[in-house]
Scaffold this motif. Structure first.
Motif, PDB file in Angstrom:
ATOM      1  N   LEU A 251      -6.529  59.687  43.634  1.00 43.49           N
ATOM      2  CA  LEU A 251      -7.751  58.924  43.380  1.00 43.49           C
ATOM      3  C   LEU A 251      -8.309  58.461  44.722  1.00 43.49           C
ATOM      4  N   SER A 252      -9.598  58.641  44.908  1.00 43.15           N
ATOM      5  CA  SER A 252     -10.234  58.272  46.172  1.00 43.15           C
ATOM      6  C   SER A 252     -10.353  56.755  46.314  1.00 43.15           C
ATOM      7  N   GLY A 253     -10.786  56.308  47.509  1.00 45.63           N
ATOM      8  CA  GLY A 253     -10.954  54.884  47.764  1.00 45.63           C
ATOM      9  C   GLY A 253     -12.245  54.309  47.229  1.00 45.63           C
ATOM     10  N   GLY A 254     -13.043  55.142  46.520  1.00 45.74           N
ATOM     11  CA  GLY A 254     -14.294  54.662  45.948  1.00 45.74           C
ATOM     12  C   GLY A 254     -15.441  54.750  46.929  1.00 45.74           C
ATOM     13  N   THR A 255     -16.638  54.692  46.413  1.00 48.53           N
ATOM     14  CA  THR A 255     -17.837  54.826  47.251  1.00 48.53           C
ATOM     15  C   THR A 255     -18.237  53.522  47.926  1.00 48.53           C
ATOM     16  N   VAL A 256     -17.715  52.383  47.468  1.00 46.91           N
ATOM     17  CA  VAL A 256     -18.086  51.088  48.056  1.00 46.91           C
ATOM     18  C   VAL A 256     -17.270  50.805  49.311  1.00 46.91           C
ATOM     19  N   ALA A 257     -15.933  50.793  49.200  1.00 43.82           N
ATOM     20  CA  ALA A 257     -15.074  50.433  50.338  1.00 43.82           C
ATOM     21  C   ALA A 257     -14.459  51.647  51.028  1.00 43.82           C
ATOM     22  N   ARG A 313      -6.881  46.723  37.426  1.00 49.57           N
ATOM     23  CA  ARG A 313      -6.621  45.285  37.473  1.00 49.57           C
ATOM     24  C   ARG A 313      -7.534  44.641  38.508  1.00 49.57           C
ATOM     25  N   VAL A 314      -8.224  43.591  38.097  1.00 45.04           N
ATOM     26  CA  VAL A 314      -8.980  42.741  39.018  1.00 45.04           C
ATOM     27  C   VAL A 314      -8.116  41.512  39.258  1.00 45.04           C
ATOM     28  N   PRO A 315      -7.517  41.365  40.444  1.00 43.48           N
ATOM     29  CA  PRO A 315      -6.644  40.210  40.687  1.00 43.48           C
ATOM     30  C   PRO A 315      -7.449  38.922  40.838  1.00 43.48           C
ATOM     31  N   ALA A 316      -6.742  37.816  40.755  1.00 41.01           N
ATOM     32  CA  ALA A 316      -7.398  36.520  40.956  1.00 41.01           C
ATOM     33  C   ALA A 316      -8.001  36.468  42.362  1.00 41.01           C
ATOM     34  N   GLN A 317      -9.233  35.986  42.455  1.00 44.26           N
ATOM     35  CA  GLN A 317      -9.952  35.919  43.726  1.00 44.26           C
ATOM     36  C   GLN A 317     -11.146  34.991  43.583  1.00 44.26           C
ATOM     37  N   THR A 318     -11.776  34.701  44.703  1.00 40.83           N
ATOM     38  CA  THR A 318     -12.966  33.864  44.663  1.00 40.83           C
ATOM     39  C   THR A 318     -14.040  34.540  43.824  1.00 40.83           C
ATOM     40  N   THR A 319     -14.585  33.804  42.889  1.00 41.34           N
ATOM     41  CA  THR A 319     -15.568  34.382  41.979  1.00 41.34           C
ATOM     42  C   THR A 319     -16.920  34.521  42.680  1.00 41.34           C
ATOM     43  N   PRO A 320     -17.443  35.754  42.742  1.00 43.16           N
ATOM     44  CA  PRO A 320     -18.754  35.940  43.369  1.00 43.16           C
ATOM     45  C   PRO A 320     -19.874  35.605  42.385  1.00 43.16           C
ATOM     46  N   ARG A 321     -21.105  35.853  42.809  1.00 39.81           N
ATOM     47  CA  ARG A 321     -22.246  35.590  41.927  1.00 39.81           C
ATOM     48  C   ARG A 321     -22.203  36.488  40.685  1.00 39.81           C
ATOM     49  N   PRO A 322     -22.728  36.016  39.576  1.00 40.20           N
ATOM     50  CA  PRO A 322     -22.736  36.834  38.342  1.00 40.20           C
ATOM     51  C   PRO A 322     -23.539  38.129  38.547  1.00 40.20           C
ATOM     52  N   GLY A 323     -23.211  39.151  37.765  1.00 46.96           N
ATOM     53  CA  GLY A 323     -23.931  40.411  37.812  1.00 46.96           C
ATOM     54  C   GLY A 323     -23.043  41.566  37.384  1.00 46.96           C
ATOM     55  N   ASP A 324     -23.607  42.736  37.424  1.00 49.51           N
ATOM     56  CA  ASP A 324     -22.847  43.953  37.123  1.00 49.51           C
ATOM     57  C   ASP A 324     -22.271  44.500  38.419  1.00 49.51           C
ATOM     58  N   TYR A 325     -20.963  44.783  38.400  1.00 48.79           N
ATOM     59  CA  TYR A 325     -20.273  45.299  39.581  1.00 48.79           C
ATOM     60  C   TYR A 325     -19.760  46.707  39.269  1.00 48.79           C
ATOM     61  N   LYS A 326     -19.977  47.624  40.216  1.00 48.23           N
ATOM     62  CA  LYS A 326     -19.614  49.023  39.973  1.00 48.23           C
ATOM     63  C   LYS A 326     -19.015  49.665  41.220  1.00 48.23           C
ATOM     64  N   ASP A 327     -18.232  50.716  40.974  1.00 46.64           N
ATOM     65  CA  ASP A 327     -17.722  51.594  42.029  1.00 46.64           C
ATOM     66  C   ASP A 327     -17.508  52.970  41.405  1.00 46.64           C
ATOM     67  N   THR A 328     -17.553  53.973  42.232  1.00 49.24           N
ATOM     68  CA  THR A 328     -17.307  55.345  41.751  1.00 49.24           C
ATOM     69  C   THR A 328     -16.104  55.916  42.477  1.00 49.24           C
ATOM     70  N   VAL A 329     -15.101  56.309  41.709  1.00 49.14           N
ATOM     71  CA  VAL A 329     -13.860  56.863  42.249  1.00 49.14           C
ATOM     72  C   VAL A 329     -13.758  58.326  41.831  1.00 49.14           C
ATOM     73  N   THR A 330     -13.349  59.167  42.759  1.00 50.00           N
ATOM     74  CA  THR A 330     -13.177  60.599  42.479  1.00 50.00           C
ATOM     75  C   THR A 330     -11.705  60.929  42.262  1.00 50.00           C
ATOM     76  N   ALA A 331     -11.410  61.609  41.168  1.00 44.01           N
ATOM     77  CA  ALA A 331     -10.057  62.095  40.897  1.00 44.01           C
ATOM     78  C   ALA A 331      -9.973  63.554  41.323  1.00 44.01           C
ATOM     79  N   THR A 332      -8.966  63.887  42.130  1.00 40.16           N
ATOM     80  CA  THR A 332      -8.766  65.253  42.623  1.00 40.16           C
ATOM     81  C   THR A 332      -7.380  65.725  42.227  1.00 40.16           C
ATOM     82  N   ILE A 333      -7.301  66.909  41.644  1.00 43.30           N
ATOM     83  CA  ILE A 333      -6.010  67.454  41.234  1.00 43.30           C
ATOM     84  C   ILE A 333      -5.615  68.573  42.193  1.00 43.30           C
ATOM     85  N   TYR A 334      -4.373  68.524  42.651  1.00 39.87           N
ATOM     86  CA  TYR A 334      -3.824  69.531  43.580  1.00 39.87           C
ATOM     87  C   TYR A 334      -2.768  70.338  42.831  1.00 39.87           C
ATOM     88  N   PHE A 335      -2.827  71.652  42.955  1.00 39.58           N
ATOM     89  CA  PHE A 335      -1.876  72.511  42.233  1.00 39.58           C
ATOM     90  C   PHE A 335      -1.599  73.775  43.040  1.00 39.58           C
TER      91      PHE A 335
END
Length: 335
Positions: A251-257, A313-335
């Motif tokens: 699984l990739s690190g996502g498009t955000v981070a 899992r979203v661990p306990a952390q400082t709550t940011p401003r309300p809204g919709d939060y998204k990220d895109t992760v790529t799954a890659t299969i190696y064979f």
């Protein structure tokens, strides 16, 4: 001079006998190769085979003014690595791949190439060759085609590869191909191909290749007002790999981070971020690409689609401003 007559008769008899033995047919069949076969493709694989019939006609035995002809029946046994003709099977060790050969491209059960005494496949391949009118004898040929099919379905999906490598499956028809034929002139057609016989051989091959498919469902966390405790969710990957084929999923690190060890979701309106984790088990090791202390999920294909759970899992952390939060992760299969 009287003593010469018996000698001439004997010589003439030998000449006639030699000419008669020159009337002969043979057949050669080229090896059949289905090429690369993906067992999980869900598609039939077909191929066209070819061969050549060759007949030599003698002028003295059939007559200059008559048309030399040959009626031929090509009969085919089950071949090696098969227990029956319905279906025939290619083999690699103890593994088998179902297929069959046909006299025409209908691929119908009635057109399975077999012959007398072949259970479930009694159809011979009929051929007729004519040398033409007023032929002075000689050798004549006729090309012909036949057809092969590896059918899609559960049997093909279960075909394994060996040692995670492309695997060749084979069948030999050495001694399993026989030909009966009758050679005749225009006025003495026997109506059958019985009379003479010969044999022919060829091989059939197919290469099972490693392959996998993967699809993913979106993961949605439940709505939370404050992040003072873990928020969990699950999703599923659907993985289908060739039987006995080992695989790993990253699984990739996502498009955000772009970080497998520190993934983030971003507010769709603001620059606020939420940290989250993905794993292959509940609160297990972080699922990544094997770097930065992360792990990958491994498995072995069965030929069928397998569900693989992703735990978020979203661990306990400082709550940011309300809204919709998204990220895109790529799954890659190696064979």
């Amino acid at each position: 001079m009287r003593r010469l007559l018996p000698v001439l008769v004997v010589v003439l008899g030998c000449m006639l006998g030699t000419a008669a033995r020159a009337d002969v047919c043979s057949v050669s069949v080229n090896d059949v190769d289905f090429g690369q076969v993906t067992p999980i493709s869900g598609s039939d694989y077909t191929v066209t085979g070819s061969g050549t019939l060759s007949c030599t006609f003698s002028t003295l035995s059939l007559g200059v003014l008559l048309t030399p002809n040959a009626r031929v029946c090509l009969n085919l046994g089950i071949g090696s690595n098969s227990l029956s003709a319905v279906p025939r099977t290619l083999g690699n060790g103890a593994a088998r791949m179902q297929y069959n050969l046909y006299v025409d491209a209908t691929y119908s059960p009635s057109s399975i190439w077999g012959g007398p005494g072949v259970t479930g496949a009694t159809t011979s391949y009929p051929l007729q060759l004519s040398a033409g009118l007023l032929t002075l004898g000689g050798t004549y040929t006729k090309n012909f085609n036949f057809y092969g099919k590896i059918p899609a379905g559960a049997a093909l999906a279960g075909v394994p590869t060996v040692s995670n490598s492309n695997t060749v499956y084979t069948s030999s028809f050495s001694g399993a191909g026989t030909m009966t034929y009758a050679m005749y002139g225009l006025l003495n057609d026997p109506g059958t191909c019985l009379g003479n016989s010969a044999s022919f051989s060829f091989n059939v091959n197919a290469t099972a290749i490693n392959n996998c498919t993967i699809t993913a469902a979106s993961m949605a966390f439940t709505t939370a007002t404050v992040l003072n405790g873990p928020v969990r969710s699950t999703s599923t990957l659907s993985v289908r790999c060739v039987n006995n084929n080992a695989y790993q999923i990253a699984l990739s690190g996502g498009t955000v981070a772009s970080s497998v060890a520190a993934r983030k979701m971003k507010n769709t309106v603001t620059a606020d971020l939420i940290a989250y984790e993905l794993s292959g088990s509940l609160d297990g090791p972080i699922w990544g690409d094997g770097t930065a202390g992360t792990s990958m999920v491994s498995g072995t294909g069965t030929g069928s689609s397998l569900p693989i759970a992703i735990y978020g899992r979203v661990p306990a952390q400082t709550t940011p401003r309300p809204g919709d939060y998204k990220d895109t992760v790529t799954a890659t299969i190696y064979f």
